[in-house]
Design a protein around this motif. Structure first.
Motif, PDB file in Angstrom:
ATOM      1  N   GLY A 151       0.758  -1.248   0.000  1.00 18.54           N
ATOM      2  CA  GLY A 151       0.000   0.000   0.000  1.00 18.54           C
ATOM      3  C   GLY A 151       0.785   1.291   0.000  1.00 18.54           C
ATOM      4  O   GLY A 151       1.352   1.700  -1.010  1.00 18.54           O
ATOM      5  N   GLU A 152       0.802   1.958   1.141  1.00 19.03           N
ATOM      6  CA  GLU A 152       1.447   3.263   1.292  1.00 19.03           C
ATOM      7  C   GLU A 152       2.940   3.177   1.006  1.00 19.03           C
ATOM      8  O   GLU A 152       3.534   4.105   0.447  1.00 19.03           O
ATOM      9  CB  GLU A 152       1.198   3.823   2.697  1.00 19.03           C
ATOM     10  N   GLN A 153       3.565   2.054   1.389  1.00 20.14           N
ATOM     11  CA  GLN A 153       4.999   1.880   1.119  1.00 20.14           C
ATOM     12  C   GLN A 153       5.265   1.920  -0.383  1.00 20.14           C
ATOM     13  O   GLN A 153       6.250   2.515  -0.821  1.00 20.14           O
ATOM     14  CB  GLN A 153       5.500   0.554   1.682  1.00 20.14           C
ATOM     15  N   GLN A 154       4.402   1.286  -1.177  1.00 20.66           N
ATOM     16  CA  GLN A 154       4.605   1.284  -2.630  1.00 20.66           C
ATOM     17  C   GLN A 154       4.504   2.699  -3.187  1.00 20.66           C
ATOM     18  O   GLN A 154       5.271   3.078  -4.063  1.00 20.66           O
ATOM     19  CB  GLN A 154       3.608   0.354  -3.329  1.00 20.66           C
ATOM     20  N   LYS A 155       3.594   3.509  -2.657  1.00 17.09           N
ATOM     21  CA  LYS A 155       3.477   4.903  -3.100  1.00 17.09           C
ATOM     22  C   LYS A 155       4.765   5.669  -2.784  1.00 17.09           C
ATOM     23  O   LYS A 155       5.239   6.469  -3.595  1.00 17.09           O
ATOM     24  CB  LYS A 155       2.286   5.581  -2.420  1.00 17.09           C
ATOM     25  N   GLN A 156       5.324   5.421  -1.591  1.00 20.20           N
ATOM     26  CA  GLN A 156       6.579   6.083  -1.218  1.00 20.20           C
ATOM     27  C   GLN A 156       7.717   5.647  -2.140  1.00 20.20           C
ATOM     28  O   GLN A 156       8.566   6.457  -2.518  1.00 20.20           O
ATOM     29  CB  GLN A 156       6.917   5.763   0.243  1.00 20.20           C
ATOM     30  N   MET A 157       7.720   4.367  -2.502  1.00 22.42           N
ATOM     31  CA  MET A 157       8.762   3.868  -3.398  1.00 22.42           C
ATOM     32  C   MET A 157       8.603   4.445  -4.803  1.00 22.42           C
ATOM     33  O   MET A 157       9.589   4.786  -5.444  1.00 22.42           O
ATOM     34  CB  MET A 157       8.751   2.337  -3.437  1.00 22.42           C
ATOM     35  N   ASP A 158       7.371   4.563  -5.272  1.00 23.74           N
ATOM     36  CA  ASP A 158       7.148   5.154  -6.601  1.00 23.74           C
ATOM     37  C   ASP A 158       7.711   6.572  -6.646  1.00 23.74           C
ATOM     38  O   ASP A 158       8.331   6.975  -7.630  1.00 23.74           O
ATOM     39  CB  ASP A 158       5.654   5.158  -6.948  1.00 23.74           C
ATOM     40  N   GLN A 159       7.526   7.317  -5.567  1.00 24.00           N
ATOM     41  CA  GLN A 159       8.074   8.667  -5.478  1.00 24.00           C
ATOM     42  C   GLN A 159       9.610   8.617  -5.470  1.00 24.00           C
ATOM     43  O   GLN A 159      10.287   9.433  -6.115  1.00 24.00           O
ATOM     44  CB  GLN A 159       7.551   9.344  -4.216  1.00 24.00           C
ATOM     45  N   ALA A 160      10.167   7.650  -4.733  1.00 23.35           N
ATOM     46  CA  ALA A 160      11.629   7.485  -4.689  1.00 23.35           C
ATOM     47  C   ALA A 160      12.176   7.143  -6.073  1.00 23.35           C
ATOM     48  O   ALA A 160      13.250   7.613  -6.454  1.00 23.35           O
ATOM     49  CB  ALA A 160      12.018   6.403  -3.683  1.00 23.35           C
ATOM     50  N   PHE A 161      11.431   6.358  -6.839  1.00 24.47           N
ATOM     51  CA  PHE A 161      11.889   5.995  -8.185  1.00 24.47           C
ATOM     52  C   PHE A 161      11.877   7.214  -9.104  1.00 24.47           C
ATOM     53  O   PHE A 161      12.740   7.345  -9.975  1.00 24.47           O
ATOM     54  CB  PHE A 161      11.054   4.853  -8.768  1.00 24.47           C
ATOM     55  N   GLU A 162      10.916   8.111  -8.915  1.00 19.88           N
ATOM     56  CA  GLU A 162      10.896   9.362  -9.689  1.00 19.88           C
ATOM     57  C   GLU A 162      12.143  10.190  -9.378  1.00 19.88           C
ATOM     58  O   GLU A 162      12.792  10.716 -10.274  1.00 19.88           O
ATOM     59  CB  GLU A 162       9.631  10.168  -9.362  1.00 19.88           C
ATOM     60  N   THR A 163      12.473  10.312  -8.095  1.00 21.78           N
ATOM     61  CA  THR A 163      13.668  11.057  -7.690  1.00 21.78           C
ATOM     62  C   THR A 163      14.928  10.363  -8.197  1.00 21.78           C
ATOM     63  O   THR A 163      15.863  11.021  -8.667  1.00 21.78           O
ATOM     64  CB  THR A 163      13.712  11.210  -6.159  1.00 21.78           C
ATOM     65  N   SER A 164      14.950   9.040  -8.126  1.00 19.58           N
ATOM     66  CA  SER A 164      16.105   8.271  -8.620  1.00 19.58           C
ATOM     67  C   SER A 164      16.365   8.545 -10.085  1.00 19.58           C
ATOM     68  O   SER A 164      17.512   8.629 -10.522  1.00 19.58           O
ATOM     69  CB  SER A 164      15.875   6.767  -8.423  1.00 19.58           C
ATOM     70  N   GLU A 165      15.283   8.694 -10.830  1.00 14.28           N
ATOM     71  CA  GLU A 165      15.414   8.989 -12.266  1.00 14.28           C
ATOM     72  C   GLU A 165      16.161  10.308 -12.471  1.00 14.28           C
ATOM     73  O   GLU A 165      17.058  10.400 -13.311  1.00 14.28           O
ATOM     74  CB  GLU A 165      14.019   9.043 -12.897  1.00 14.28           C
ATOM     75  N   LYS A 166      15.828  11.310 -11.683  1.00 13.14           N
ATOM     76  CA  LYS A 166      16.508  12.608 -11.780  1.00 13.14           C
ATOM     77  C   LYS A 166      17.982  12.478 -11.389  1.00 13.14           C
ATOM     78  O   LYS A 166      18.856  13.096 -12.011  1.00 13.14           O
ATOM     79  CB  LYS A 166      15.812  13.632 -10.883  1.00 13.14           C
ATOM     80  N   ILE A 167      18.254  11.677 -10.374  1.00 13.63           N
ATOM     81  CA  ILE A 167      19.635  11.473  -9.921  1.00 13.63           C
ATOM     82  C   ILE A 167      20.455  10.793 -11.021  1.00 13.63           C
ATOM     83  O   ILE A 167      21.579  11.200 -11.314  1.00 13.63           O
ATOM     84  CB  ILE A 167      19.663  10.656  -8.618  1.00 13.63           C
ATOM     85  N   ILE A 168      19.870   9.771 -11.640  1.00 15.44           N
ATOM     86  CA  ILE A 168      20.563   9.066 -12.735  1.00 15.44           C
ATOM     87  C   ILE A 168      20.844  10.050 -13.864  1.00 15.44           C
ATOM     88  O   ILE A 168      21.952  10.094 -14.408  1.00 15.44           O
ATOM     89  CB  ILE A 168      19.736   7.864 -13.234  1.00 15.44           C
ATOM     90  N   GLU A 169      19.852  10.860 -14.229  1.00 17.46           N
ATOM     91  CA  GLU A 169      20.042  11.846 -15.297  1.00 17.46           C
ATOM     92  C   GLU A 169      21.166  12.816 -14.956  1.00 17.46           C
ATOM     93  O   GLU A 169      22.004  13.135 -15.807  1.00 17.46           O
ATOM     94  CB  GLU A 169      18.736  12.604 -15.547  1.00 17.46           C
ATOM     95  N   ASP A 170      21.191  13.290 -13.719  1.00 15.72           N
ATOM     96  CA  ASP A 170      22.248  14.214 -13.304  1.00 15.72           C
ATOM     97  C   ASP A 170      23.618  13.548 -13.333  1.00 15.72           C
ATOM     98  O   ASP A 170      24.602  14.136 -13.788  1.00 15.72           O
ATOM     99  CB  ASP A 170      21.967  14.765 -11.894  1.00 15.72           C
ATOM    100  N   PHE A 171      23.704  12.307 -12.863  1.00 18.22           N
ATOM    101  CA  PHE A 171      24.980  11.580 -12.852  1.00 18.22           C
ATOM    102  C   PHE A 171      25.480  11.352 -14.277  1.00 18.22           C
ATOM    103  O   PHE A 171      26.648  11.594 -14.579  1.00 18.22           O
ATOM    104  CB  PHE A 171      24.823  10.246 -12.116  1.00 18.22           C
ATOM    105  N   VAL A 172      24.566  10.940 -15.149  1.00 15.60           N
ATOM    106  CA  VAL A 172      24.925  10.703 -16.560  1.00 15.60           C
ATOM    107  C   VAL A 172      25.382  11.995 -17.223  1.00 15.60           C
ATOM    108  O   VAL A 172      26.303  11.996 -18.040  1.00 15.60           O
ATOM    109  CB  VAL A 172      23.721  10.076 -17.314  1.00 15.60           C
ATOM    110  N   SER A 173      24.789  13.126 -16.836  1.00 18.55           N
ATOM    111  CA  SER A 173      25.150  14.404 -17.458  1.00 18.55           C
ATOM    112  C   SER A 173      26.477  14.961 -16.943  1.00 18.55           C
ATOM    113  O   SER A 173      26.938  15.993 -17.406  1.00 18.55           O
ATOM    114  CB  SER A 173      24.038  15.432 -17.255  1.00 18.55           C
ATOM    115  N   GLY A 174      27.080  14.252 -15.959  1.00 12.76           N
ATOM    116  CA  GLY A 174      28.397  14.669 -15.494  1.00 12.76           C
ATOM    117  C   GLY A 174      28.429  15.310 -14.125  1.00 12.76           C
ATOM    118  O   GLY A 174      29.493  15.726 -13.656  1.00 12.76           O
ATOM    119  N   LYS A 175      27.279  15.416 -13.463  1.00 10.56           N
ATOM    120  CA  LYS A 175      27.272  15.973 -12.108  1.00 10.56           C
ATOM    121  C   LYS A 175      28.008  15.009 -11.187  1.00 10.56           C
ATOM    122  O   LYS A 175      27.820  13.801 -11.249  1.00 10.56           O
ATOM    123  CB  LYS A 175      25.847  16.167 -11.600  1.00 10.56           C
TER     124      LYS A 175
END
Length: 185
Positions: A151-175
């Protein structure tokens, strides 16, 4: 060249379990980027892509969590990827569900997948994207990490996966790791 390596266990039996948080985070990124892990070599499923003119490898080791380092070291050695250009995505029981933390280096913190990577690479100098899965309250650690989020844990994880996507993009871009820690920790 960058290497984004996600940790988890292979097979449908483990697909949606807490221990596969790394796989789930990378799968989220790959799906949104219309990418697939189209190669089966180095004891893992992987793909090599050009993103913003830079080569990036995405990897999901198929060695089971406790031997993840074998696959990561094989691909890093073959492509001559420096440890500071590696980002490992994994679960962390010492943080609340969905909490994210970036680390530039360090010890394993008791995580067997990270222990394996340190042993196989011969260094602690690789970046980590840690996603909290919380410590079990009333069950064994093994039972906890091998069950799905509810339930609620999965919603929190979905949000974490959205943030993870931004982190991956930043890392790939050279940050670098310091930037990522300042931005997301």
């Amino acid at each position: 060249m960058k290497l984004i390596a996600a940790l988890g266990n292979p097979g449908q039996k483990y697909e949606k379990t807490k221990h596969n948080t790394g796989f789930m985070a990378l799968d989220h990124y790959l799906k949104d980027s219309n990418l697939t892990l189209d190669k089966d070599k180095f004891e893992g499923f992987w793909t090599k892509q050009k993103i913003n003119g830079k080569d990036v490898i995405f990897l999901e080791p198929q060695t089971y969590m406790n031997d993840s380092g074998k696959s990561i070291a094989q691909i890093a050695n073959f492509f001559k990827i420096k440890p500071e250009d590696i980002l490992v995505i994994h679960d962390d029981m010492d943080m609340p569900v969905g909490k994210i933390r970036i680390r530039k280096n360090g010890k394993s913190g008791g995580h067997n997948g990270i222990k394996s990577i340190i042993a196989c690479l011969g260094t602690t100098e690789f970046n980590r994207l840690k996603i909290g899965i919380q410590h079990p309250q009333k069950q064994s650690v093994v039972s906890w990490v091998l069950t799905p989020f509810a339930g609620e844990q999965q919603k929190q994880m979905d949000q974490a996966f959205e943030t993870s996507e931004k982190i991956i993009e930043d890392f790939v871009s050279g940050k670098d790791a310091q930037y990522l820690m300042n931005q997301y920790n």
